[in-house]
Design an enzyme around this catalytic site. Structure first.
Site, mmCIF file in Angstrom:
data_model
loop_
_atom_site.group_PDB
_atom_site.id
_atom_site.type_symbol
_atom_site.label_atom_id
_atom_site.label_comp_id
_atom_site.label_asym_id
_atom_site.label_seq_id
_atom_site.Cartn_x
_atom_site.Cartn_y
_atom_site.Cartn_z
ATOM 1 N N ASP A 71 4.421 0.770 11.918
ATOM 2 C CA ASP A 71 3.213 0.111 11.391
ATOM 3 C C ASP A 71 3.074 -1.330 11.868
ATOM 4 O O ASP A 71 2.075 -1.974 11.578
ATOM 5 C CB ASP A 71 3.211 0.144 9.853
ATOM 6 C CG ASP A 71 3.078 1.555 9.330
ATOM 7 O OD1 ASP A 71 3.303 1.773 8.128
ATOM 8 O OD2 ASP A 71 2.773 2.456 10.131
ATOM 9 N N LYS A 92 0.847 -1.211 0.000
ATOM 10 C CA LYS A 92 0.000 0.000 0.000
ATOM 11 C C LYS A 92 0.880 1.258 0.000
ATOM 12 O O LYS A 92 0.653 2.172 -0.773
ATOM 13 C CB LYS A 92 -0.874 0.008 1.252
ATOM 14 C CG LYS A 92 -1.560 1.333 1.541
ATOM 15 C CD LYS A 92 -2.475 1.294 2.759
ATOM 16 C CE LYS A 92 -1.752 1.588 4.034
ATOM 17 N NZ LYS A 92 -1.499 3.006 4.308
ATOM 18 N N ASN A 93 1.920 1.266 0.871
ATOM 19 C CA ASN A 93 2.701 2.491 1.045
ATOM 20 C C ASN A 93 3.748 2.705 -0.036
ATOM 21 O O ASN A 93 4.460 3.706 -0.021
ATOM 22 C CB ASN A 93 3.329 2.522 2.441
ATOM 23 C CG ASN A 93 2.252 2.660 3.510
ATOM 24 O OD1 ASN A 93 1.102 2.963 3.204
ATOM 25 N ND2 ASN A 93 2.606 2.394 4.753
ATOM 26 N N ARG A 131 -8.729 -0.342 4.636
ATOM 27 C CA ARG A 131 -7.838 0.627 3.978
ATOM 28 C C ARG A 131 -6.503 -0.017 3.629
ATOM 29 O O ARG A 131 -5.854 0.379 2.669
ATOM 30 C CB ARG A 131 -7.591 1.840 4.904
ATOM 31 C CG ARG A 131 -8.809 2.737 5.103
ATOM 32 C CD ARG A 131 -8.430 3.978 5.880
ATOM 33 N NE ARG A 131 -7.169 4.487 5.380
ATOM 34 C CZ ARG A 131 -6.228 5.009 6.176
ATOM 35 N NH1 ARG A 131 -6.427 5.075 7.470
ATOM 36 N NH2 ARG A 131 -5.099 5.454 5.679
ATOM 37 N N ARG A 178 -0.266 14.643 12.537
ATOM 38 C CA ARG A 178 0.262 14.510 11.173
ATOM 39 C C ARG A 178 0.582 15.871 10.526
ATOM 40 O O ARG A 178 0.060 16.229 9.500
ATOM 41 C CB ARG A 178 -0.706 13.719 10.280
ATOM 42 C CG ARG A 178 -1.255 12.441 10.849
ATOM 43 C CD ARG A 178 -0.229 11.354 11.097
ATOM 44 N NE ARG A 178 0.304 10.743 9.903
ATOM 45 C CZ ARG A 178 -0.252 9.730 9.245
ATOM 46 N NH1 ARG A 178 -1.400 9.261 9.651
ATOM 47 N NH2 ARG A 178 0.308 9.226 8.167
ATOM 48 N N CYS A 232 -5.180 12.503 11.899
ATOM 49 C CA CYS A 232 -6.000 11.293 11.743
ATOM 50 C C CYS A 232 -5.968 10.572 13.098
ATOM 51 O O CYS A 232 -5.534 11.115 14.098
ATOM 52 C CB CYS A 232 -5.438 10.420 10.637
ATOM 53 S SG CYS A 232 -3.880 9.696 11.097
HETATM 54 C C1 EPZ Z 1 3.984 7.046 6.000
HETATM 55 O O1 EPZ Z 1 3.218 8.082 6.585
HETATM 56 C C2 EPZ Z 1 3.084 5.829 5.933
HETATM 57 N N1 EPZ Z 1 1.935 6.124 5.070
HETATM 58 C C3 EPZ Z 1 2.606 5.452 7.332
HETATM 59 O O2 EPZ Z 1 1.830 4.259 7.215
HETATM 60 C C4 EPZ Z 1 3.841 5.140 8.182
HETATM 61 O O3 EPZ Z 1 3.434 4.846 9.506
HETATM 62 C C5 EPZ Z 1 4.762 6.377 8.199
HETATM 63 O O4 EPZ Z 1 5.117 6.725 6.838
HETATM 64 C C6 EPZ Z 1 6.051 6.118 8.973
HETATM 65 O O5 EPZ Z 1 6.710 5.014 8.431
HETATM 66 C C7 EPZ Z 1 2.080 6.073 3.732
HETATM 67 O O6 EPZ Z 1 3.159 5.825 3.223
HETATM 68 C C8 EPZ Z 1 0.846 6.325 2.912
HETATM 69 P P1 EPZ Z 1 6.035 10.462 8.163
HETATM 70 P P2 EPZ Z 1 3.792 9.609 6.609
HETATM 71 O O7 EPZ Z 1 5.916 11.708 7.376
HETATM 72 O O8 EPZ Z 1 4.520 9.886 5.370
HETATM 73 C C9 EPZ Z 1 6.011 13.663 11.666
HETATM 74 C C10 EPZ Z 1 0.021 2.821 7.645
HETATM 75 O O9 EPZ Z 1 -0.466 2.325 8.677
HETATM 76 N N2 EPZ Z 1 6.017 14.676 10.587
HETATM 77 O O10 EPZ Z 1 7.268 9.636 8.057
HETATM 78 O O11 EPZ Z 1 2.678 10.522 6.990
HETATM 79 C C11 EPZ Z 1 4.667 12.952 11.731
HETATM 80 O O12 EPZ Z 1 3.748 13.683 12.506
HETATM 81 C C12 EPZ Z 1 0.447 4.276 7.643
HETATM 82 O O13 EPZ Z 1 0.190 2.195 6.564
HETATM 83 C C13 EPZ Z 1 6.149 16.021 10.931
HETATM 84 O O14 EPZ Z 1 6.273 16.376 12.102
HETATM 85 O O15 EPZ Z 1 4.813 9.498 7.839
HETATM 86 C C14 EPZ Z 1 5.016 11.645 12.376
HETATM 87 O O16 EPZ Z 1 5.079 11.840 13.775
HETATM 88 C C15 EPZ Z 1 0.232 4.957 8.983
HETATM 89 N N3 EPZ Z 1 6.136 16.951 9.935
HETATM 90 C C16 EPZ Z 1 6.421 11.354 11.852
HETATM 91 O O17 EPZ Z 1 6.923 12.611 11.365
HETATM 92 C C17 EPZ Z 1 6.005 16.597 8.616
HETATM 93 O O18 EPZ Z 1 6.016 17.497 7.745
HETATM 94 C C18 EPZ Z 1 6.461 10.329 10.731
HETATM 95 O O19 EPZ Z 1 5.703 10.824 9.683
HETATM 96 C C19 EPZ Z 1 5.867 15.230 8.294
HETATM 97 C C20 EPZ Z 1 5.883 14.278 9.289
#
Ligand code: EPZ
Length: 422
Positions: free
Chosen positions: A305, A22-23, A397, A121, A116
């Site tokens: 995850d 998915k990711n 999802r 996020r 979410c």
């Molecule tokens: C991706 O989300 C995945 N989703 C998530 O999978 C996964 O948990 C996550 O990466 C971490 O591996 C998809 O790929 C569609 P991040 P993403 O930006 O990109 C903070 C699942 O269950 N952050 O690496 O949103 C954020 O709040 C889902 O399949 C900021 O502070 O993750 C979080 O605490 C859930 N500012 C951390 O970084 C930003 O601008 C990780 O977020 C961006 C992120």
């Protein structure tokens, strides 16, 4: 509303074929916008998040043709630069449409993705990186209006190795003049898969999966075919299902290297694991051992995850486990539901202390998010008696017909409508 009805204490065994990740497929579908050509994406999983992405692509004018487990996306006819708010609400990860839309069209308007179930996020890392490339972003009334007359390559340090921000910058930088270097990028396998797809279309990207990604601006693209990597989190979830039910399972179409930390922790919990080029076999012990310390980290650390699924394993392990969730601030929503099933868990901020009990007992529980919901199914598979997991739209999802896939390896689980209990 739908629910799963699970009859517990059935050992899972047999073979399970992993589907596309998915990711990986979500950013790759967004990246098709960059090329303006036709792309054939193979091993495209049939998930509600993927359907949402198809809807968004069609909404802005792209043509989508489904062929078994492939999808053909033609992004030549884009005719809209606004991502509808209702679709952004459906799937916040569509925030990584910013990069490809700016690269291709020089503009995009979308609503703030918002938080979410697992956290606020924020997207500050995305926005500051895109601004460095020359994107003007006006934030007002909950909308982001992005325009860029010209993108100029530069060095971009990410404060945190954000997966989505890394993907957004990679896709935007394909249209930037000169070279862009991303320092401290996310190193997940899904980032490497995105690089492989974009390069297959004519982009020039190297270094995905390492400490630095280099993107050279590209003007011309061509059509391409790409097979999405298998879903390492689906794989980890199925292995956890076999582990919690004392079963044995062979994952086919797996890439063990993508799951190495998960496999290491499953071994520490007492599972026997055999790895091959494209398979992983897990044989569960009679009784799992508690893994004393587990901390989620960016890849190649233990994946956030897989935190809910592993915490669930620990509820019936011998001993006490301390689990720390360092990535998201509210990813323990499954804990109160597990406690209804007899689990002994104490949560303090981002740390959960799990004291293993002999057995869980079936109960009516509610799924609050994707991976937490999947972990409640795992608990139901192991629990004595019957478990009802409500709100399974969250699970749909990220898992394609989860109940049918689990039935194939010995589970007794069925999908039904949730009766109105008022
Ligand atoms: C991706 O989300 C995945 N989703 C998530 O999978 C996964 O948990 C996550 O990466 C971490 O591996 C998809 O790929 C569609 P991040 P993403 O930006 O990109 C903070 C699942 O269950 N952050 O690496 O949103 C954020 O709040 C889902 O399949 C900021 O502070 O993750 C979080 O605490 C859930 N500012 C951390 O970084 C930003 O601008 C990780 O977020 C961006 C992120």
């Amino acid at each position: 509303m739908e629910q799963f009805r699970i009859c517990g204490e059935k050992k899972l065994s047999g073979e399970y074929e992993l589907t596309g990740a998915k990711n990986a497929v979500l950013p790759i579908l967004a990246a098709t916008i960059v090329t303006g050509h036709e792309s054939k994406i193979k091993s495209c999983p049939n998930l509600s998040d993927v359907q949402n992405m198809f809807t968004i692509l069609k909404e802005i004018g792209c043509k989508i043709t489904k062929e078994e487990d492939s999808v053909i996306v033609n992004t030549e006819p884009i005719n809209s630069y606004t991502i509808p708010e209702r679709l952004m609400r459906e799937m916040r990860s569509s925030v990584f449409l910013m990069g490809p839309m700016i690269a291709r069209c020089g503009k995009v308007t979308l609503s703030y993705p918002g938080g979410c179930e697992i956290g606020l996020r924020p997207i500050d890392i995305h926005l500051s990186a895109l601004r460095k490339l020359g994107v003007t972003i006006k934030e007002s009334h909950g909308f982001l209006e992005c325009t860029a007359d010209k993108l100029v390559g530069c060095k971009i340090h990410l404060d945190f190795p954000s997966v989505g921000a890394t993907e957004n910058v990679m896709m935007a930088a394909t249209a930037a003049e000169g070279e862009t270097r991303i320092i401290n990028p996310a190193k997940e396998p899904e980032i490497v898969d995105l690089q492989r797809y974009l390069n297959a279309c004519g982009a020039e990207i190297e270094g995905a999966g390492t400490e630095e990604i280099l993107i050279r601006g590209t003007k011309s693209y061509h059509q391409a075919e790409h097979t999405v990597i298998p879903d390492r989190i689906e794989g980890g979830t199925i292995l956890a299902a076999a582990a919690i039910t004392g079963g044995d399972i062979v994952l086919r179409n797996a890439i063990p290297e993508h799951m190495s930390m998960t496999l290491s922790k499953l071994r520490e919990a007492g599972c026997i694991i055999r790895e091959g080029k494209d398979f992983v076999e897990l044989i569960a012990p009679e009784k799992l051992n508690a893994v004393e310390m587990l901390k989620t980290q960016p890849y190649p650390g233990f994946p956030t995850d897989m935190q809910s699924q592993f915490l669930t394993l620990m509820t019936i392990a011998k001993g006490t486990s301390i689990i720390t969730e360092t990535i998201f601030e509210s990813r323990f929503k499954h804990v109160e539901e597990l406690m209804k099933m007899g689990a002994k868990i104490k949560v303090d901020g981002r740390t959960a202390v799990v004291k293993g009990v002999n057995r869980l007992t079936g109960a009516r529980v509610v799924s609050k998010d994707l991976r937490g919901g999947a972990s409640l199914v795992l608990a139901g598979l192991a629990a004595e008696g019957e478990t009802i997991v409500e709100n399974i739209c969250h699970i749909d999802r990220g898992y394609d017909k989860f109940e049918l896939a689990l039935c194939k390896i010995g589970a007794e689980i069925k999908r039904e409508a949730t009766q109105d209990r008022t």
